[in-house]
Design a protein around this motif. Sequence first.
Motif, PDB file in Angstrom:
ATOM      1  N   GLY A   1       0.814  -1.207  -0.146  1.00 49.18           N
ATOM      2  CA  GLY A   1      -0.065  -0.059   0.030  1.00 49.18           C
ATOM      3  C   GLY A   1       0.817   1.233   0.246  1.00 49.18           C
ATOM      4  N   SER A   2       1.800   1.245   0.936  1.00 50.11           N
ATOM      5  CA  SER A   2       2.823   2.330   0.820  1.00 50.11           C
ATOM      6  C   SER A   2       3.506   2.897  -0.622  1.00 50.11           C
ATOM      7  N   ASN A   3       3.615   1.583  -1.229  1.00 48.35           N
ATOM      8  CA  ASN A   3       4.467   1.532  -2.699  1.00 48.35           C
ATOM      9  C   ASN A   3       3.355   2.071  -3.508  1.00 48.35           C
ATOM     10  N   VAL A   4       2.136   1.727  -3.732  1.00 50.78           N
ATOM     11  CA  VAL A   4       1.163   2.136  -4.615  1.00 50.78           C
ATOM     12  C   VAL A   4       0.825   3.569  -4.332  1.00 50.78           C
ATOM     13  N   ILE A   5       0.629   4.040  -3.053  1.00 55.25           N
ATOM     14  CA  ILE A   5       0.454   5.277  -2.813  1.00 55.25           C
ATOM     15  C   ILE A   5       1.569   6.355  -3.070  1.00 55.25           C
ATOM     16  N   GLY A   6       2.604   5.855  -3.106  1.00 55.51           N
ATOM     17  CA  GLY A   6       3.829   6.569  -3.252  1.00 55.51           C
ATOM     18  C   GLY A   6       4.540   7.024  -1.976  1.00 55.51           C
ATOM     19  N   LEU A   7       3.860   6.717  -0.769  1.00 49.41           N
ATOM     20  CA  LEU A   7       4.608   6.821   0.396  1.00 49.41           C
ATOM     21  C   LEU A   7       6.117   6.328   0.710  1.00 49.41           C
ATOM     22  N   LYS A   8       6.710   7.113   1.081  1.00 50.98           N
ATOM     23  CA  LYS A   8       8.169   6.566   1.336  1.00 50.98           C
ATOM     24  C   LYS A   8       8.372   6.211   2.638  1.00 50.98           C
ATOM     25  N   LEU A   9       8.318   4.915   3.146  1.00 46.08           N
ATOM     26  CA  LEU A   9       8.485   4.545   4.605  1.00 46.08           C
ATOM     27  C   LEU A   9       9.985   4.777   4.925  1.00 46.08           C
ATOM     28  N   PRO A  10      10.334   4.983   6.031  1.00 46.53           N
ATOM     29  CA  PRO A  10      11.794   4.874   6.655  1.00 46.53           C
ATOM     30  C   PRO A  10      12.240   3.481   6.429  1.00 46.53           C
ATOM     31  N   ASP A  11      13.475   3.453   6.479  1.00 47.88           N
ATOM     32  CA  ASP A  11      14.223   2.252   6.117  1.00 47.88           C
ATOM     33  C   ASP A  11      14.087   1.217   7.069  1.00 47.88           C
ATOM     34  N   ILE A  12      14.094   1.657   8.564  1.00 48.06           N
ATOM     35  CA  ILE A  12      14.088   0.873   9.609  1.00 48.06           C
ATOM     36  C   ILE A  12      12.623   0.385   9.922  1.00 48.06           C
ATOM     37  N   ALA A  13      11.559   0.980   9.404  1.00 49.00           N
ATOM     38  CA  ALA A  13      10.248   0.624   9.409  1.00 49.00           C
ATOM     39  C   ALA A  13       9.853  -0.763   8.559  1.00 49.00           C
ATOM     40  N   VAL A  14      10.747  -0.485   7.202  1.00 41.82           N
ATOM     41  CA  VAL A  14      10.808  -1.518   6.279  1.00 41.82           C
ATOM     42  C   VAL A  14      11.244  -2.812   6.756  1.00 41.82           C
ATOM     43  N   ARG A  15      12.533  -2.704   7.492  1.00 45.71           N
ATOM     44  CA  ARG A  15      13.110  -3.685   8.015  1.00 45.71           C
ATOM     45  C   ARG A  15      12.417  -4.462   9.083  1.00 45.71           C
ATOM     46  N   ILE A  16      11.936  -3.562   9.734  1.00 43.10           N
ATOM     47  CA  ILE A  16      11.133  -4.139  11.061  1.00 43.10           C
ATOM     48  C   ILE A  16      10.115  -5.031  10.503  1.00 43.10           C
ATOM     49  N   ILE A  17       9.121  -4.536   9.682  1.00 41.24           N
ATOM     50  CA  ILE A  17       7.999  -5.179   9.171  1.00 41.24           C
ATOM     51  C   ILE A  17       8.698  -6.487   8.284  1.00 41.24           C
TER      52      ILE A  17
END
Length: 62
Positions: A25-41
């Motif tokens: 969803g964040s990729n489709v919306i174009g929202l850039k998540l912080p790197d640490i959030a992506v790694r934790i998920i």
Amino acid sequence: MKKKNDLIWGFSLIIIGAATVILAGSNVIGLKLPDIAVRIIGIVDLIALPVLAYTSVKKVRK
């Protein structure tokens, strides 16, 4: 025991689904998540995958 297995299976399925929805969803919306959030998920997703596989095998065998 069957009820506990079903609960763990469902919980791990929800975790994997939520992680997928958040990342895709964040990729489709174009929202850039912080790197640490992506790694934790990603780590949470990697932990939930073997749990889902184990409980799925136990469900199929019974």
